[in-house]
Design an enzyme around this catalytic site. Sequence first.
Site, PDB file in Angstrom:
ATOM      1  N   HIS A 195     -51.969 -27.344 -55.114  1.00  0.00           N
ATOM      2  CA  HIS A 195     -50.848 -28.031 -55.760  1.00  0.00           C
ATOM      3  C   HIS A 195     -49.805 -28.399 -54.708  1.00  0.00           C
ATOM      4  O   HIS A 195     -49.481 -27.573 -53.849  1.00  0.00           O
ATOM      5  CB  HIS A 195     -50.226 -27.116 -56.826  1.00  0.00           C
ATOM      6  CG  HIS A 195     -49.143 -27.787 -57.613  1.00  0.00           C
ATOM      7  ND1 HIS A 195     -49.411 -28.714 -58.592  1.00  0.00           N
ATOM      8  CD2 HIS A 195     -47.788 -27.675 -57.556  1.00  0.00           C
ATOM      9  CE1 HIS A 195     -48.269 -29.148 -59.112  1.00  0.00           C
ATOM     10  NE2 HIS A 195     -47.272 -28.531 -58.499  1.00  0.00           N
ATOM     11  N   ARG A 206     -63.585 -31.796 -75.203  1.00  0.00           N
ATOM     12  CA  ARG A 206     -63.613 -31.303 -73.820  1.00  0.00           C
ATOM     13  C   ARG A 206     -64.598 -30.150 -73.688  1.00  0.00           C
ATOM     14  O   ARG A 206     -65.302 -30.023 -72.676  1.00  0.00           O
ATOM     15  CB  ARG A 206     -62.213 -30.846 -73.390  1.00  0.00           C
ATOM     16  CG  ARG A 206     -61.219 -31.986 -73.179  1.00  0.00           C
ATOM     17  CD  ARG A 206     -59.899 -31.444 -72.647  1.00  0.00           C
ATOM     18  NE  ARG A 206     -59.235 -30.589 -73.615  1.00  0.00           N
ATOM     19  CZ  ARG A 206     -58.241 -29.757 -73.324  1.00  0.00           C
ATOM     20  NH1 ARG A 206     -57.843 -29.616 -72.074  1.00  0.00           N
ATOM     21  NH2 ARG A 206     -57.666 -29.044 -74.272  1.00  0.00           N
ATOM     22  N   ASN A 247     -59.404 -34.419 -50.080  1.00  0.00           N
ATOM     23  CA  ASN A 247     -59.641 -32.980 -49.922  1.00  0.00           C
ATOM     24  C   ASN A 247     -61.135 -32.660 -49.998  1.00  0.00           C
ATOM     25  O   ASN A 247     -61.625 -31.764 -49.302  1.00  0.00           O
ATOM     26  CB  ASN A 247     -58.872 -32.185 -50.976  1.00  0.00           C
ATOM     27  CG  ASN A 247     -57.414 -32.002 -50.603  1.00  0.00           C
ATOM     28  OD1 ASN A 247     -57.088 -31.734 -49.458  1.00  0.00           O
ATOM     29  ND2 ASN A 247     -56.537 -32.141 -51.576  1.00  0.00           N
TER      30      ASN A 247
END
Length: 211
Positions: free
Chosen positions: A112, A68, A16
Amino acid sequence: MSTFRIAVFASGEGSNFQALAEAANTDTLGGAKIALLVCDKPSAPVVRRAEQLGIPAYVFKPKDYDSREAYEREIVMRLEELQVDLIVLAGYMRLLTPVIVHQYRGRLINIHPSLLPAFPGKDAIGQALAYGVKLSGVTVHFVDEGMDTGPIIAQRAIDIVSGETAESFAQAVHGIERELYPTVVSWFAQGFVRLEGREVTVTQADTKDYR
């Protein structure tokens, strides 16, 4: 008019990412350009793709950070330096924290491989085939704090034919992704997308094939 800058987050092959870069190079991305690749795996093929295309990359190892939030703060600093207008998740295999989600709310999208809200999370293609649905597809949506729960921007359906395998259906899905994602990014670059609550409106664009 200033260039519309996107950052692509990816962790794997980068098909992509490649489709978006090719669209930018052929001026079919609505004037958008990829300002940065963000990748959490230094050995990922997408990093080599970026090098070959001359696109800057921010590559990091999550284990080098205490949390994170720590590495996301560094990412945000880099995005702000480059004045990134839109974050495009393209196979980025890490959940985002509020550090990025809140900072880029309404400017953060994901693709998705199902017709959300059906089959969120991992292995959406396998979930759809196991369930026996006759129709699945691809969804582009805004990212919020949930797992594939953000407002839907565009969808495209694909029939699941008798005898379909995970491999054959994945190939069909990925082909649609490479068409749909650049189209949606071009809408953002041209200012066609409006978000109010959970309602997404796309103006001045032909969206008949993506609803």
